[in-house]
Design a protein around this motif. Structure first.
Motif, PDB file in Angstrom:
ATOM      1  N   UNK A  54      13.062  12.763  32.921  1.00  0.00           N
ATOM      2  CA  UNK A  54      11.795  13.350  32.519  1.00  0.00           C
ATOM      3  C   UNK A  54      11.776  14.869  32.605  1.00  0.00           C
ATOM      4  N   UNK A  55      12.922  15.479  32.926  1.00  0.00           N
ATOM      5  CA  UNK A  55      12.966  16.927  33.116  1.00  0.00           C
ATOM      6  C   UNK A  55      12.782  17.646  31.784  1.00  0.00           C
ATOM      7  N   UNK A  56      11.970  18.671  31.824  1.00  0.00           N
ATOM      8  CA  UNK A  56      11.747  19.496  30.643  1.00  0.00           C
ATOM      9  C   UNK A  56      12.708  20.674  30.713  1.00  0.00           C
ATOM     10  N   UNK A  57      13.403  20.895  29.624  1.00  0.00           N
ATOM     11  CA  UNK A  57      14.351  22.011  29.606  1.00  0.00           C
ATOM     12  C   UNK A  57      13.597  23.292  29.283  1.00  0.00           C
ATOM     13  N   UNK A  58      13.694  24.253  30.188  1.00  0.00           N
ATOM     14  CA  UNK A  58      13.006  25.526  30.011  1.00  0.00           C
ATOM     15  C   UNK A  58      13.897  26.481  29.220  1.00  0.00           C
ATOM     16  N   UNK A  59      13.314  27.525  28.639  1.00  0.00           N
ATOM     17  CA  UNK A  59      14.136  28.512  27.955  1.00  0.00           C
ATOM     18  C   UNK A  59      15.178  29.148  28.878  1.00  0.00           C
ATOM     19  N   UNK A  61      16.697  27.701  31.502  1.00  0.00           N
ATOM     20  CA  UNK A  61      17.805  26.772  31.745  1.00  0.00           C
ATOM     21  C   UNK A  61      18.673  26.630  30.497  1.00  0.00           C
ATOM     22  N   UNK A  62      18.043  26.656  29.324  1.00  0.00           N
ATOM     23  CA  UNK A  62      18.809  26.596  28.076  1.00  0.00           C
ATOM     24  C   UNK A  62      19.690  27.839  27.931  1.00  0.00           C
ATOM     25  N   UNK A  63      19.146  29.014  28.243  1.00  0.00           N
ATOM     26  CA  UNK A  63      19.928  30.252  28.176  1.00  0.00           C
ATOM     27  C   UNK A  63      21.090  30.212  29.167  1.00  0.00           C
ATOM     28  N   UNK A  64      20.869  29.638  30.329  1.00  0.00           N
ATOM     29  CA  UNK A  64      21.911  29.505  31.338  1.00  0.00           C
ATOM     30  C   UNK A  64      23.063  28.641  30.803  1.00  0.00           C
ATOM     31  N   UNK A  65      22.730  27.544  30.144  1.00  0.00           N
ATOM     32  CA  UNK A  65      23.749  26.669  29.567  1.00  0.00           C
ATOM     33  C   UNK A  65      24.496  27.357  28.422  1.00  0.00           C
ATOM     34  N   UNK A  66      23.753  28.060  27.582  1.00  0.00           N
ATOM     35  CA  UNK A  66      24.386  28.781  26.466  1.00  0.00           C
ATOM     36  C   UNK A  66      25.375  29.818  26.995  1.00  0.00           C
ATOM     37  N   UNK A  67      24.973  30.525  28.040  1.00  0.00           N
ATOM     38  CA  UNK A  67      25.868  31.527  28.630  1.00  0.00           C
ATOM     39  C   UNK A  67      27.144  30.874  29.150  1.00  0.00           C
TER      40      UNK A  67
END
Length: 157
Positions: A54-59, A61-67
């Motif tokens: 149920x976790x919502x991906x925040x901008x 956390x998404x930027x962290x993954x992209x990096x």
């Protein structure tokens, strides 16, 4: 220096520069994200949150993954290692298989088409140099077995 060895050295240099350049550019462009990894401690700095249904991906956390996937998780590290291996093998006079060059050229051509403009196309040059060096090595080996002088060798009388 033999031309096959020189071609492999150029190919390895291109690969090392592309990989190191990619990582350096990321370090400059995403320095805040990398600094947060250091602040949090490197262990699990990029969490894999598949278990949190149920976790919502925040901008953030998404930027962290992209990096991560653009930096240490990308093929830049593998490209640097392949470049170092090619340099080492060239120094020992060992030919890199042409299939490696074909694979590298195909991967870089596809990456260059998908991500325009980018330096991906420079990798096709490295791949082509590996293929040419492998062919030259194969030709030299065939000449040696047949007892013919290598191409470019001077005959003594």
């Amino acid at each position: 220096m033999k031309s096959g060895k020189l071609m492999l050295r150029w190919a390895s240099g291109i690969m090392i520069v592309l990989g190191a350049g990619h990582l350096s550019l990321l370090a400059v462009m995403a320095r805040e994200d990398v600094a947060r990894w250091v602040d949090r401690g490197m262990w699990a700095a990029v969490p894999l949150e598949l278990s949190d249904r149920g976790a919502v991906q925040t901008p953030a956390s998404l930027q962290n993954e992209v990096t991560f996937w653009a930096g240490p998780g990308s093929f830049a590290v593998a490209l640097i290692l392949l470049g170092c291996l090619t340099w080492h093998l060239a120094g020992r006079g060992v030919a890199v298989p042409a299939a490696i060059g074909w694979g590298l050229a195909a991967w870089c051509a596809l990456g260059g088409v998908l991500l325009v403009p980018s330096p991906f196309f420079a990798g096709t040059i490295a791949g082509a140099l590996i293929v040419l060096a492998a062919r030259k090595g194969r030709r030299s080996e065939a000449d040696r077995r047949a007892g013919r002088p290598a191409a470019g060798a001077r005959e003594t009388t």
